[in-house]
Design a protein around this motif. Structure first.
Motif, PDB file in Angstrom:
ATOM      1  N   LEU A 139       0.860  -1.428   0.075  1.00  0.00           N
ATOM      2  CA  LEU A 139      -0.119  -0.055  -0.005  1.00  0.00           C
ATOM      3  C   LEU A 139       0.805   1.207  -0.097  1.00  0.00           C
ATOM      4  O   LEU A 139       0.449   2.320  -0.590  1.00  0.00           O
ATOM      5  CB  LEU A 139      -0.997  -0.002   1.194  1.00  0.00           C
ATOM      6  N   LEU A 142       1.771   1.878  -3.456  1.00  0.00           N
ATOM      7  CA  LEU A 142       0.757   2.288  -4.354  1.00  0.00           C
ATOM      8  C   LEU A 142      -0.033   3.684  -4.103  1.00  0.00           C
ATOM      9  O   LEU A 142      -0.671   4.036  -4.775  1.00  0.00           O
ATOM     10  CB  LEU A 142      -0.528   1.294  -4.034  1.00  0.00           C
ATOM     11  N   ASN A 143       0.527   4.119  -2.628  1.00  0.00           N
ATOM     12  CA  ASN A 143       0.111   5.365  -2.346  1.00  0.00           C
ATOM     13  C   ASN A 143       0.409   6.521  -3.530  1.00  0.00           C
ATOM     14  O   ASN A 143       1.758   6.612  -4.072  1.00  0.00           O
ATOM     15  CB  ASN A 143       0.796   5.903  -1.003  1.00  0.00           C
ATOM     16  N   ASN A 146      -2.484   5.431  -9.145  1.00  0.00           N
ATOM     17  CA  ASN A 146      -3.946   5.179  -9.422  1.00  0.00           C
ATOM     18  C   ASN A 146      -4.267   3.622  -9.691  1.00  0.00           C
ATOM     19  O   ASN A 146      -4.901   3.139 -10.340  1.00  0.00           O
ATOM     20  CB  ASN A 146      -4.550   5.820 -10.896  1.00  0.00           C
ATOM     21  N   SER A 147      -3.414   2.829  -8.803  1.00  0.00           N
ATOM     22  CA  SER A 147      -3.565   1.607  -8.833  1.00  0.00           C
ATOM     23  C   SER A 147      -4.054   0.844  -7.552  1.00  0.00           C
ATOM     24  O   SER A 147      -3.920   1.748  -6.724  1.00  0.00           O
ATOM     25  CB  SER A 147      -2.141   0.962  -9.040  1.00  0.00           C
ATOM     26  N   TYR A 148      -4.489  -0.066  -7.432  1.00  0.00           N
ATOM     27  CA  TYR A 148      -5.115  -0.464  -6.328  1.00  0.00           C
ATOM     28  C   TYR A 148      -4.828  -2.158  -6.191  1.00  0.00           C
ATOM     29  O   TYR A 148      -4.533  -2.754  -7.046  1.00  0.00           O
ATOM     30  CB  TYR A 148      -6.838  -0.374  -6.316  1.00  0.00           C
ATOM     31  N   ILE A 160      -2.640  -6.632  -8.175  1.00  0.00           N
ATOM     32  CA  ILE A 160      -2.991  -5.308  -8.121  1.00  0.00           C
ATOM     33  C   ILE A 160      -3.251  -4.680  -9.606  1.00  0.00           C
ATOM     34  O   ILE A 160      -2.993  -5.725 -10.690  1.00  0.00           O
ATOM     35  CB  ILE A 160      -1.742  -4.344  -7.880  1.00  0.00           C
ATOM     36  N   THR A 192     -11.618  -2.764  -8.729  1.00  0.00           N
ATOM     37  CA  THR A 192     -11.016  -1.743  -8.220  1.00  0.00           C
ATOM     38  C   THR A 192     -12.024  -0.382  -8.629  1.00  0.00           C
ATOM     39  O   THR A 192     -12.845  -0.509  -9.266  1.00  0.00           O
ATOM     40  CB  THR A 192      -9.721  -1.233  -9.063  1.00  0.00           C
TER      41      THR A 192
END
Length: 308
Positions: A139, A142-143, A146-148, A160, A192
């Motif tokens: 996480l 990814l902060n 626009n990926s989750y 992801i 997502t």
């Protein structure tokens, strides 16, 4: 007696021979015909080896039709499973196995899901499997992107999703740091927030089908939270929500374990779920349809394991 569950695979493991096992049973023609008629192309054309199996318009219906054809080929010779769970697109397969919805309606659900996702998927998107990194560390990476996280498999195993460029970036960044990475052969950032409009469209169109609220003969483990339902309305809504919400597969597996399941059969295509379950829970006997040559051999294995 030991409890038995079936699990339905997601996309990514298709090949030209996916119907070879099921077509040993003549009754599977009904499944193949239902999906071919709904999508207006022949599901058996996969055997020609010319379809682009990375394209959602082909991979999603073929994935679901494969699972349902396999189930049709073997179910009469098996005890009724205690539960069914579906991974990603496999949630539609799971609904089809539950006994609460007819085959034509399952094919229609599949088409509506497929079209909604194609209508609203951002262009040039993809998904990346990662293993060997904690949720917190992932996480942090990814902060501000626009990926989750799209799928939770284990404490250190995730999928992801985001833009193609970001997937390339994370494949290089995480791979160079020692994390196992693998690009998935899909072009939609499923599970997502990118797909919220697809969920909205799917919910609206499913409501118009008036499927009713039949009780399931095989309860479904919901992908979004690992909870068990025997209610068709709840199962269909979970399937629609999962288009834009992460799949909590780790919770689904834990639900099966906590419910006393000791034998798991993966309907395919592929065998990644059964391998995952065996790896995490070695006390569970898990195999895939694709480990067997014939329906009779598979059925014998299930009964042996249940009596062990």
């Amino acid at each position: 007696m030991n409890k038995f569950a079936i699990v339905c695979s997601g996309q990514g493991s298709l090949d030209s021979g996916v119907f070879a096992f099921s077509r040993q049973a003549p009754q599977v023609d009904e499944v193949i015909d239902a999906f071919s008629n709904e999508f207006h192309w022949d599901m058996l054309s996969i055997e020609d080896g010319k379809l682009n199996l990375t394209s959602n318009q082909f991979s999603q219906p073929l994935t679901i039709a494969t699972a349902l054809a396999n189930w049709e080929a073997i179910r009469d010779g098996l005890p009724r499973p205690s539960y069914v769970a579906g991974y990603s697109a496999g949630e539609v397969s799971a609904l089809g196995c539950s006994g609460a919805i007819d085959l034509k309606s399952v094919a229609k659900l599949c088409r509506l899901r497929c079209e909604a996702m194609q209508n609203f998927a951002p262009v040039d998107s993809g998904m990346l499997a990662v293993r060997g990194i904690s949720k917190l560390a992932l996480l942090k990476h990814l902060n501000n992107s626009n990926s989750y996280i799209a799928i939770y498999n284990e404490d250190d195993h995730f999928v992801i999703a985001g833009s193609f460029k970001e997937m390339e970036f994370y494949e290089k960044l995480l791979g160079e740091s020692g994390v196992w990475v693998k690009r998935l052969l899909v072009s939609i950032p499923s599970h997502t927030p990118h797909m919220l409009k697809a969920t909205a469209q799917l919910r609206m169109e499913v409501a118009a089908l008036n499927l009713g609220d039949q009780k399931m003969s095989i309860p479904v483990v919901q992908g979004i939270n690992g909870l068990i339902t025997n209610d068709l309305t709840s199962g269909v809504d979970s399937m629609a929500r999962a288009v834009s919400e992460p799949v909590q597969w780790q919770q689904c597996m834990q639900t099966l374990v906590d419910s006393g399941v000791s034998v798991v059969l993966e309907l395919g295509p592929g065998g990644s779920l059964s391998k995952m379950i065996s790896g995490i829970y070695p006390a569970i006997s898990a195999r895939s349809v694709f480990d067997f040559r014939t329906p009779q051999g598979l059925q014998s294995w299930v009964f042996r394991e249940l009596e062990a």
